[in-house]
Design a protein around this motif. Structure first.
Motif, PDB file in Angstrom:
ATOM      1  N   PRO A  63       0.845  -1.010   0.076  1.00  0.00           N
ATOM      2  CA  PRO A  63      -0.097  -0.045  -0.066  1.00  0.00           C
ATOM      3  C   PRO A  63       0.671   1.161  -0.129  1.00  0.00           C
ATOM      4  O   PRO A  63       1.902   1.478   0.553  1.00  0.00           O
ATOM      5  CB  PRO A  63      -0.693  -0.207   1.395  1.00  0.00           C
ATOM      6  N   LYS A  64       0.561   2.458  -0.593  1.00  0.00           N
ATOM      7  CA  LYS A  64       1.236   3.449  -0.650  1.00  0.00           C
ATOM      8  C   LYS A  64       1.764   4.114   0.685  1.00  0.00           C
ATOM      9  O   LYS A  64       0.590   4.276   1.505  1.00  0.00           O
ATOM     10  CB  LYS A  64       0.499   4.398  -1.319  1.00  0.00           C
ATOM     11  N   CYS A  65       2.719   4.251   0.912  1.00  0.00           N
ATOM     12  CA  CYS A  65       3.098   4.530   2.163  1.00  0.00           C
ATOM     13  C   CYS A  65       4.250   5.866   2.149  1.00  0.00           C
ATOM     14  O   CYS A  65       5.197   5.658   1.275  1.00  0.00           O
ATOM     15  CB  CYS A  65       3.903   3.355   3.205  1.00  0.00           C
ATOM     16  N   ILE A  66       4.001   6.903   2.477  1.00  0.00           N
ATOM     17  CA  ILE A  66       4.629   8.168   2.526  1.00  0.00           C
ATOM     18  C   ILE A  66       5.890   8.144   3.340  1.00  0.00           C
ATOM     19  O   ILE A  66       5.952   7.809   4.311  1.00  0.00           O
ATOM     20  CB  ILE A  66       3.779   9.258   2.723  1.00  0.00           C
ATOM     21  N   TYR A  67       6.751   8.093   2.836  1.00  0.00           N
ATOM     22  CA  TYR A  67       8.386   8.022   3.264  1.00  0.00           C
ATOM     23  C   TYR A  67       8.795   9.437   3.621  1.00  0.00           C
ATOM     24  O   TYR A  67       9.218  10.296   3.039  1.00  0.00           O
ATOM     25  CB  TYR A  67       9.420   7.457   2.450  1.00  0.00           C
ATOM     26  N   LEU A  68       8.824   9.770   5.208  1.00  0.00           N
ATOM     27  CA  LEU A  68       9.207  10.860   5.577  1.00  0.00           C
ATOM     28  C   LEU A  68      10.163  10.630   6.815  1.00  0.00           C
ATOM     29  O   LEU A  68      10.322  11.128   7.933  1.00  0.00           O
ATOM     30  CB  LEU A  68       8.121  11.669   6.339  1.00  0.00           C
ATOM     31  N   ASP A  69      11.130   9.740   6.354  1.00  0.00           N
ATOM     32  CA  ASP A  69      12.135   9.155   7.542  1.00  0.00           C
ATOM     33  C   ASP A  69      13.554   9.299   6.625  1.00  0.00           C
ATOM     34  O   ASP A  69      14.241   8.130   7.095  1.00  0.00           O
ATOM     35  CB  ASP A  69      11.811   7.809   8.058  1.00  0.00           C
ATOM     36  N   TYR A  70      13.773  10.283   6.096  1.00  0.00           N
ATOM     37  CA  TYR A  70      14.938  10.634   5.580  1.00  0.00           C
ATOM     38  C   TYR A  70      16.316  10.420   6.345  1.00  0.00           C
ATOM     39  O   TYR A  70      17.313  10.469   5.917  1.00  0.00           O
ATOM     40  CB  TYR A  70      15.173  11.470   4.412  1.00  0.00           C
ATOM     41  N   ASN A  71      16.031  10.929   7.705  1.00  0.00           N
ATOM     42  CA  ASN A  71      17.201  10.975   8.578  1.00  0.00           C
ATOM     43  C   ASN A  71      17.703   9.504   9.027  1.00  0.00           C
ATOM     44  O   ASN A  71      18.621   9.059   9.423  1.00  0.00           O
ATOM     45  CB  ASN A  71      16.833  11.564   9.845  1.00  0.00           C
TER      46      ASN A  71
END
Length: 470
Positions: A63-71
């Motif tokens: 399922p489309k998961c928004i990736y906001l863990d670039y650190n």
């Protein structure tokens, strides 16, 4: 990575491997009179590689998961993977080999070293071998940090300088190494300088901690949880004047702030950079070592460093500074990723970071006493992509459990395995009240984050925060 993504990636490698031998045969037929040329896959093979890369990037079984863990880590960027592929297939030679198959990989390692030197030294011309050789490739950021500490201690020829200064918010690669040295009977002492409530260390306090027997000061450039930017330039300049080695772990800062060693880092003696934080694979990092720094002020090169290694001893690779056959594909990857860094991304990430904060507050109708921002208030003292936000009276782990299939964010650092419900030591050091610290999220955007993802993530997070607070 999803099962489908793993299957596609495996297929990509298998396909590439299956084309390697025909490509080599063709190359030998066509280039008998010029065997030292760089190997190239045939045009049709390269097209198929590109098709496989495209398929990999479009896998949709999850399922489309928004990736906001670039650190935590970054995806391997397609351009980086494309640059690596020849060295996973037909350019498989050992760069230490003198025969034809070693020539291409050896040139690739030299070029990657040049690209990283060009990035962190801001030099157009990196043809000087001493400049290029200031970059030592290692397996990870933890190894780079450990190597810097090891070199500082071992280069003290008289053996009378065994004191190290650091902060109490460093990465575990520094903290655990120093704790071990304090306890293993090697007569090492460490001063841990605390941070203020914004997560910043005082340059004056770090400098005041330097003693006559100090051999190293090591201070991270950017904190991985709060994004706080430490006063590295001022500390490094003072260390240079006093003849004390200075190291900074810049893993979180690459691609997010200016990383020029001279203009931004005060001429730091050693700098750690880590590939998977800026678009290269996991498993590759580099330590910059300022030429000559280990032979100044009575220091001497550690025994065998420059011959068979330092932390890892063996065959003398990396000019005798780090043993082990070079991981050519990953070295190419980190070099390519460094060449792609753009200062234009910094302001764009700052806007996205500020937007998600304002939207979470707005959509959740949050009052000022229901949340707090952790980190410096001065935007010039914080990474442009990082937001550490705490919500009153909720559990971050419960919040993440409910949205983790739709938004990928973190409750803190991803570098502490198996500590899901433990309150971050960074937040404890900053005296964040427990009613807030338990509900802390770290959101970190990247160069490829778009506004629609920010909009959707803010809706999901604010909705869940509101539910938990009520």
């Amino acid at each position: 990575m999803s099962n489908s993504s793993s299957t596609i990636f495996t297929s990509l490698i298998l396909f590439a491997a299956s084309t390697a031998v025909p490509a080599m045969i063709q190359r030998n037929k066509n280039n008998n009179n010029n065997i030292n040329k760089t190997f190239h896959v045939e045009e049709g093979i390269q097209d198929e590689h590109d098709n496989q890369l495209s398929l990999l990037s479009k896998s949709t079984d999850r399922p489309k998961c928004i990736y906001l863990d670039y650190n935590g880590t970054t995806p391997v960027y397609p351009q980086v993977l494309r640059a690596m592929m020849p060295y996973l297939t037909h350019e498989f030679g050992n760069p230490s080999s003198s025969h034809a198959y070693g020539h291409g990989p050896r040139r690739a390692v030299i070029e990657a070293r040049r690209k990283i030197a060009r990035y962190i030294l801001e030099l157009d011309d990196c043809s000087d071998e001493n400049v290029r050789e200031s970059i030592v490739f290692v397996g990870c950021g933890s190894e780079a940090d450990n190597l810097a500490i090891h070199l500082a201690l071992r280069s003290n020829a008289a053996g009378n300088k065994r004191h190290i200064v650091t902060t109490n918010v460093e990465h575990p690669a520094v903290m655990e190494c120093l704790k071990y040295l304090e306890q293993d009977g090697s007569d090492v002492s460490v001063t841990y300088v605390g941070v203020n409530q914004e997560g910043l260390v005082s340059a004056a306090e770090v400098i005041a901690a330097i003693q006559a027997d100090t051999c190293l000061v090591t201070v991270m450039l950017a904190n991985n949880e709060t994004g706080a930017l430490m006063p590295v330039k001022e500390i490094a300049q003072e260390c240079r004047q006093r003849g004390v080695l200075f190291h900074t772990d810049a893993a979180q800062a690459v691609g997010k702030v200016n990383l020029a060693v001279q203009s931004s880092l005060g001429g730091s003696d050693m700098v750690t950079i880590v590939g998977h934080k800026f678009g290269a694979p996991k498993g590759i990092a580099a330590l910059y070592i300022r030429p000559g720094c280990l032979e100044e002020h009575g220091r001497q090169l550690p025994t065998l460093f420059g011959q068979s290694g330092a932390l890892i001893l063996g065959g003398g690779q990396e000019k005798g500074r780090r043993a082990g056959t070079e991981n050519v594909p990953y070295i190419v990857g980190i070099g390519e990723a460094a060449s792609m860094i753009s200062k234009n991304d910094q302001e764009r990430m700052r806007i996205l970071r500020d937007n998600i904060l304002s939207k979470i507050i707005s959509y959740g109708n949050l009052k000022s006493n229901q949340f707090r921002i952790n980190g410096p208030k001065d935007k010039n003292k914080i990474l442009p992509n990082t937001l550490s936000i705490s919500f009153q009276g909720i559990s971050a782990s419960l919040l993440l459990d409910s949205i983790q299939q739709r938004v990928a964010i973190s409750a803190g650092s991803a570098c502490h395995a198996g500590e899901k419900d433990k309150i971050s030591s960074i937040l404890v050091s900053m005296s964040v009240p427990q009613e807030f610290s338990k509900g802390t999220l770290r959101i970190s955007v990247g160069p490829r984050t778009d506004e629609s993802e920010i909009e959707k993530a803010a809706e999901l997070i604010s909705k869940e925060v509101k539910r938990l607070q009520n």
